[in-house]
Motif scaffolding. Structure first.
Motif, PDB file in Angstrom:
ATOM      1  N   MET A  82       0.835  -1.199   0.000  1.00 58.50           N
ATOM      2  CA  MET A  82       0.000   0.000   0.000  1.00 58.50           C
ATOM      3  C   MET A  82       0.880   1.263   0.000  1.00 58.50           C
ATOM      4  SD  MET A  82      -2.955   1.149   2.664  1.00 58.50           S
ATOM      5  CE  MET A  82      -1.754   2.084   3.585  1.00 58.50           C
ATOM      6  N   ILE A  83       0.466   2.225  -0.790  1.00 57.03           N
ATOM      7  CA  ILE A  83       1.245   3.464  -0.900  1.00 57.03           C
ATOM      8  C   ILE A  83       0.538   4.570  -0.117  1.00 57.03           C
ATOM      9  CG2 ILE A  83       1.962   5.270  -2.536  1.00 57.03           C
ATOM     10  CD1 ILE A  83       3.592   2.728  -2.904  1.00 57.03           C
ATOM     11  N   THR A  84       1.320   5.303   0.673  1.00 59.18           N
ATOM     12  CA  THR A  84       0.749   6.476   1.340  1.00 59.18           C
ATOM     13  C   THR A  84       1.577   7.702   1.000  1.00 59.18           C
ATOM     14  OG1 THR A  84       2.003   5.851   3.304  1.00 59.18           O
ATOM     15  CG2 THR A  84      -0.340   5.372   3.355  1.00 59.18           C
ATOM     16  N   ILE A  85       0.900   8.807   0.841  1.00 55.17           N
ATOM     17  CA  ILE A  85       1.595  10.076   0.582  1.00 55.17           C
ATOM     18  C   ILE A  85       1.706  10.785   1.927  1.00 55.17           C
ATOM     19  CG2 ILE A  85       1.572  12.239  -0.745  1.00 55.17           C
ATOM     20  CD1 ILE A  85       1.516   9.743  -2.559  1.00 55.17           C
ATOM     21  N   ARG A  86       2.929  11.152   2.283  1.00 54.30           N
ATOM     22  CA  ARG A  86       3.141  11.850   3.561  1.00 54.30           C
ATOM     23  C   ARG A  86       4.228  12.916   3.388  1.00 54.30           C
ATOM     24  NH1 ARG A  86       8.071  10.316   5.098  1.00 54.30           N
ATOM     25  NH2 ARG A  86       8.759   8.148   4.912  1.00 54.30           N
ATOM     26  N   PRO A  87       4.264  13.907   4.296  1.00 52.51           N
ATOM     27  CA  PRO A  87       5.337  14.902   4.203  1.00 52.51           C
ATOM     28  C   PRO A  87       6.699  14.210   4.295  1.00 52.51           C
ATOM     29  CG  PRO A  87       3.647  15.625   5.758  1.00 52.51           C
ATOM     30  CD  PRO A  87       3.327  14.192   5.402  1.00 52.51           C
ATOM     31  N   ALA A  88       7.654  14.683   3.510  1.00 53.62           N
ATOM     32  CA  ALA A  88       9.003  14.109   3.560  1.00 53.62           C
ATOM     33  C   ALA A  88       9.653  14.485   4.886  1.00 53.62           C
ATOM     34  CB  ALA A  88       9.829  14.643   2.402  1.00 53.62           C
ATOM     35  N   ARG A  89      10.481  13.558   5.399  1.00 48.07           N
ATOM     36  CA  ARG A  89      11.219  13.820   6.641  1.00 48.07           C
ATOM     37  C   ARG A  89      12.700  13.902   6.293  1.00 48.07           C
ATOM     38  NH1 ARG A  89       8.543   8.434   8.527  1.00 48.07           N
ATOM     39  NH2 ARG A  89       6.415   9.134   8.914  1.00 48.07           N
ATOM     40  N   THR A  90      13.465  14.564   7.157  1.00 48.87           N
ATOM     41  CA  THR A  90      14.902  14.717   6.905  1.00 48.87           C
ATOM     42  C   THR A  90      15.557  13.371   6.610  1.00 48.87           C
ATOM     43  OG1 THR A  90      14.858  16.487   8.494  1.00 48.87           O
ATOM     44  CG2 THR A  90      17.018  15.722   7.845  1.00 48.87           C
ATOM     45  N   GLU A  91      15.136  12.337   7.339  1.00 48.20           N
ATOM     46  CA  GLU A  91      15.786  11.030   7.159  1.00 48.20           C
ATOM     47  C   GLU A  91      15.427  10.368   5.829  1.00 48.20           C
ATOM     48  OE1 GLU A  91      13.885  11.955   9.702  1.00 48.20           O
ATOM     49  OE2 GLU A  91      12.491  10.389  10.337  1.00 48.20           O
ATOM     50  N   ASP A  92      14.462  10.921   5.084  1.00 49.17           N
ATOM     51  CA  ASP A  92      14.144  10.388   3.750  1.00 49.17           C
ATOM     52  C   ASP A  92      15.176  10.845   2.712  1.00 49.17           C
ATOM     53  OD1 ASP A  92      11.659   9.167   4.453  1.00 49.17           O
ATOM     54  OD2 ASP A  92      10.667  11.124   4.347  1.00 49.17           O
ATOM     55  N   ALA A  93      15.872  11.956   3.011  1.00 48.45           N
ATOM     56  CA  ALA A  93      16.689  12.626   1.986  1.00 48.45           C
ATOM     57  C   ALA A  93      17.674  11.681   1.301  1.00 48.45           C
ATOM     58  CB  ALA A  93      17.427  13.811   2.591  1.00 48.45           C
ATOM     59  N   GLY A  94      18.287  10.796   2.067  1.00 49.13           N
ATOM     60  CA  GLY A  94      19.304   9.896   1.521  1.00 49.13           C
ATOM     61  C   GLY A  94      18.766   8.956   0.449  1.00 49.13           C
ATOM     62  N   ALA A  95      17.476   8.638   0.499  1.00 48.53           N
ATOM     63  CA  ALA A  95      16.894   7.681  -0.455  1.00 48.53           C
ATOM     64  C   ALA A  95      16.463   8.359  -1.762  1.00 48.53           C
ATOM     65  CB  ALA A  95      15.677   6.998   0.186  1.00 48.53           C
ATOM     66  N   LEU A  96      16.351   9.678  -1.757  1.00 47.64           N
ATOM     67  CA  LEU A  96      15.725  10.351  -2.893  1.00 47.64           C
ATOM     68  C   LEU A  96      16.595  10.397  -4.161  1.00 47.64           C
ATOM     69  CD1 LEU A  96      13.666  13.119  -1.036  1.00 47.64           C
ATOM     70  CD2 LEU A  96      13.164  10.687  -1.381  1.00 47.64           C
ATOM     71  N   PRO A  97      17.924  10.605  -4.051  1.00 48.74           N
ATOM     72  CA  PRO A  97      18.718  10.601  -5.288  1.00 48.74           C
ATOM     73  C   PRO A  97      18.592   9.288  -6.072  1.00 48.74           C
ATOM     74  CG  PRO A  97      19.983  11.582  -3.512  1.00 48.74           C
ATOM     75  CD  PRO A  97      18.750  11.004  -2.885  1.00 48.74           C
ATOM     76  N   GLN A  98      18.529   8.166  -5.363  1.00 46.84           N
ATOM     77  CA  GLN A  98      18.398   6.869  -6.055  1.00 46.84           C
ATOM     78  C   GLN A  98      17.049   6.751  -6.757  1.00 46.84           C
ATOM     79  OE1 GLN A  98      19.465   4.530  -2.594  1.00 46.84           O
ATOM     80  NE2 GLN A  98      20.541   3.129  -3.980  1.00 46.84           N
ATOM     81  N   ILE A  99      16.020   7.323  -6.159  1.00 44.46           N
ATOM     82  CA  ILE A  99      14.696   7.293  -6.793  1.00 44.46           C
ATOM     83  C   ILE A  99      14.732   8.133  -8.071  1.00 44.46           C
ATOM     84  CG2 ILE A  99      12.265   7.968  -6.538  1.00 44.46           C
ATOM     85  CD1 ILE A  99      12.545   7.247  -3.551  1.00 44.46           C
ATOM     86  N   GLU A 100      15.379   9.298  -7.996  1.00 41.36           N
ATOM     87  CA  GLU A 100      15.495  10.144  -9.197  1.00 41.36           C
ATOM     88  C   GLU A 100      16.258   9.404 -10.289  1.00 41.36           C
ATOM     89  OE1 GLU A 100      17.393  13.988  -8.644  1.00 41.36           O
ATOM     90  OE2 GLU A 100      17.336  14.371 -10.800  1.00 41.36           O
ATOM     91  N   GLN A 101      17.334   8.724  -9.884  1.00 38.95           N
ATOM     92  CA  GLN A 101      18.150   7.963 -10.847  1.00 38.95           C
ATOM     93  C   GLN A 101      17.307   6.905 -11.549  1.00 38.95           C
ATOM     94  OE1 GLN A 101      21.414   8.482 -11.509  1.00 38.95           O
ATOM     95  NE2 GLN A 101      21.342   6.873 -13.056  1.00 38.95           N
ATOM     96  N   SER A 102      16.521   6.177 -10.763  1.00 39.44           N
ATOM     97  CA  SER A 102      15.670   5.122 -11.313  1.00 39.44           C
ATOM     98  C   SER A 102      14.585   5.716 -12.214  1.00 39.44           C
ATOM     99  CB  SER A 102      15.039   4.324 -10.168  1.00 39.44           C
ATOM    100  OG  SER A 102      14.038   3.475 -10.647  1.00 39.44           O
ATOM    101  N   ALA A 103      13.933   6.775 -11.733  1.00 44.32           N
ATOM    102  CA  ALA A 103      12.846   7.414 -12.500  1.00 44.32           C
ATOM    103  C   ALA A 103      13.352   7.897 -13.853  1.00 44.32           C
ATOM    104  CB  ALA A 103      12.279   8.589 -11.712  1.00 44.32           C
ATOM    105  N   GLY A 104      14.562   8.473 -13.837  1.00 43.51           N
ATOM    106  CA  GLY A 104      15.124   9.069 -15.047  1.00 43.51           C
ATOM    107  C   GLY A 104      15.372   8.061 -16.152  1.00 43.51           C
ATOM    108  N   ARG A 105      15.416   6.776 -15.790  1.00 42.83           N
ATOM    109  CA  ARG A 105      15.632   5.754 -16.825  1.00 42.83           C
ATOM    110  C   ARG A 105      14.493   5.752 -17.840  1.00 42.83           C
ATOM    111  NH1 ARG A 105      16.920   1.318 -12.864  1.00 42.83           N
ATOM    112  NH2 ARG A 105      18.752   2.181 -11.886  1.00 42.83           N
TER     113      ARG A 105
END
Ligand SMILES: CC(C)(COP(=O)(O)OP(=O)(O)OC[C@H]1O[C@@H](n2cnc3c(N)ncnc32)[C@H](O)[C@@H]1OP(=O)(O)O)[C@@H](O)C(=O)NCCC(=O)NCCS
Length: 176
Positions: A1-24
Motif C-alpha cells: 500500500m502506498i501512502t503520501i506523507r510529508p518528507a522527513r529529513t531522514e528520507d533525503a538519503g533515499a531520494l537521489p536513487q529514486i530520481e536515478q531510477s525514474a530518469g531511466r
C-alpha cells in the motif's frame, strides 16, 4: 500500500536513487536518453528542501519512499522542483497522487499558483501536468523568475526549445 506523507529529513538519503531510477524512463527517447545518466539532486539539497516544508514522499508498506515531489514556496507560488517515481512503480497513479497532494497543500496555504518547468512533448511531462489543469506559459506569460530558471537549465545543457514553464492557477482550478 502506498501512502503520501510529508518528507522527513531522514528520507533525503533515499531520494537521489529514486530520481536515478525514474530518469531511466528517458532511455525510451533517443535524443533525451542522456538524461538517464545525468546528475541527481543531492541528498544535502533535499534536506534543505524538506526543511522548507513543501516536500512529500510516496511511501510503501515499510515506510520506504518509492516516489517524491519536492517543492518550495516562491512568492505567491508553490514551485515544483522535482517529481520522480521509481521506474518499477511508474504508471500506478503514484505521480498523480503526489501532484494532487501538492495542489491541495498549495490551496490550503492560500497560494495563487503552482509553477514548474518541464519538457513540452514528453508524454509524462507537460501532457501529464495538463491533466491537472496546468497550462504552458508562452512569451510574456513567463515571468522573470521562470525565465531565469529556463535559462539556467539551458546553461546546464537542456534543449531550451523543448522546455517550457507551466502554471496552475489555483483560483481557476477551484472553479473548474
Ligand atoms: C512523471 C512521473 C513522476 C509520473 O509518475 P507515475 O506514477 O508514473 O504517473 P501516474 O501513474 O500517476 O500517471 C498519471 C498520468 O500520467 C500519464 N502517464 C504517466 N506516465 C506515462 C507515460 N510513460 N506515457 C504516457 N502517459 C503517461 C498516465 O496516463 C496517467 O494518466 P491517467 O491517470 O489519465 O491515465 C514518472 O513518470 C517519472 O518519474 N518520470 C521520470 C521523471 C520525470 O520526468 N519527472 C517529471 C519531471 S517534470
Amino acid at each position: 500500500m502506498i501512502t503520501i506523507r510529508p518528507a522527513r529529513t531522514e528520507d533525503a538519503g533515499a531520494l537521489p536513487q529514486i530520481e536515478q531510477s525514474a530518469g531511466r524512463a528517458f532511455r525510451a527517447i533517443p535524443e533525451l536518453a542522456w538524461l538517464a545518466d545525468g546528475d541527481n539532486v543531492s541528498a544535502e539539497r533535499h534536506r534543505a528542501l524538506i526543511a522548507g516544508g513543501a516536500c512529500w514522499v510516496a511511501a510503501d508498506g515499510r515506510q520506504q519512499p518509492v516516489g517524491f515531489l519536492s517543492a518550495g514556496i516562491e512568492g505567491v507560488a508553490l514551485h515544483i522542483w522535482e517529481l520522480d517515481v521509481r521506474l518499477d512503480r511508474q504508471g500506478q497513479g503514484i505521480g498523480r497522487a503526489l501532484v494532487e497532494r501538492a495542489i491541495e497543500d498549495a490551496g490550503q496555504r492560500g497560494l495563487a499558483a503552482i509553477t514548474l518547468t518541464t519538457f513540452r512533448a514528453v508524454a509524462w511531462n507537460a501532457p501529464f501536468y495538463r491533466k491537472f489543469g496546468f497550462r504552458v506559459l508562452e512569451d510574456a506569460g513567463i515571468d522573470e523568475r521562470l525565465a531565469s530558471l529556463l535559462s539556467d537549465e539551458a546553461e546546464h545543457g537542456m534543449p531550451l526549445d523543448q522546455r517550457c514553464a507551466m502554471r496552475l492557477d489555483l483560483s481557476r482550478a477551484d472553479t473548474r
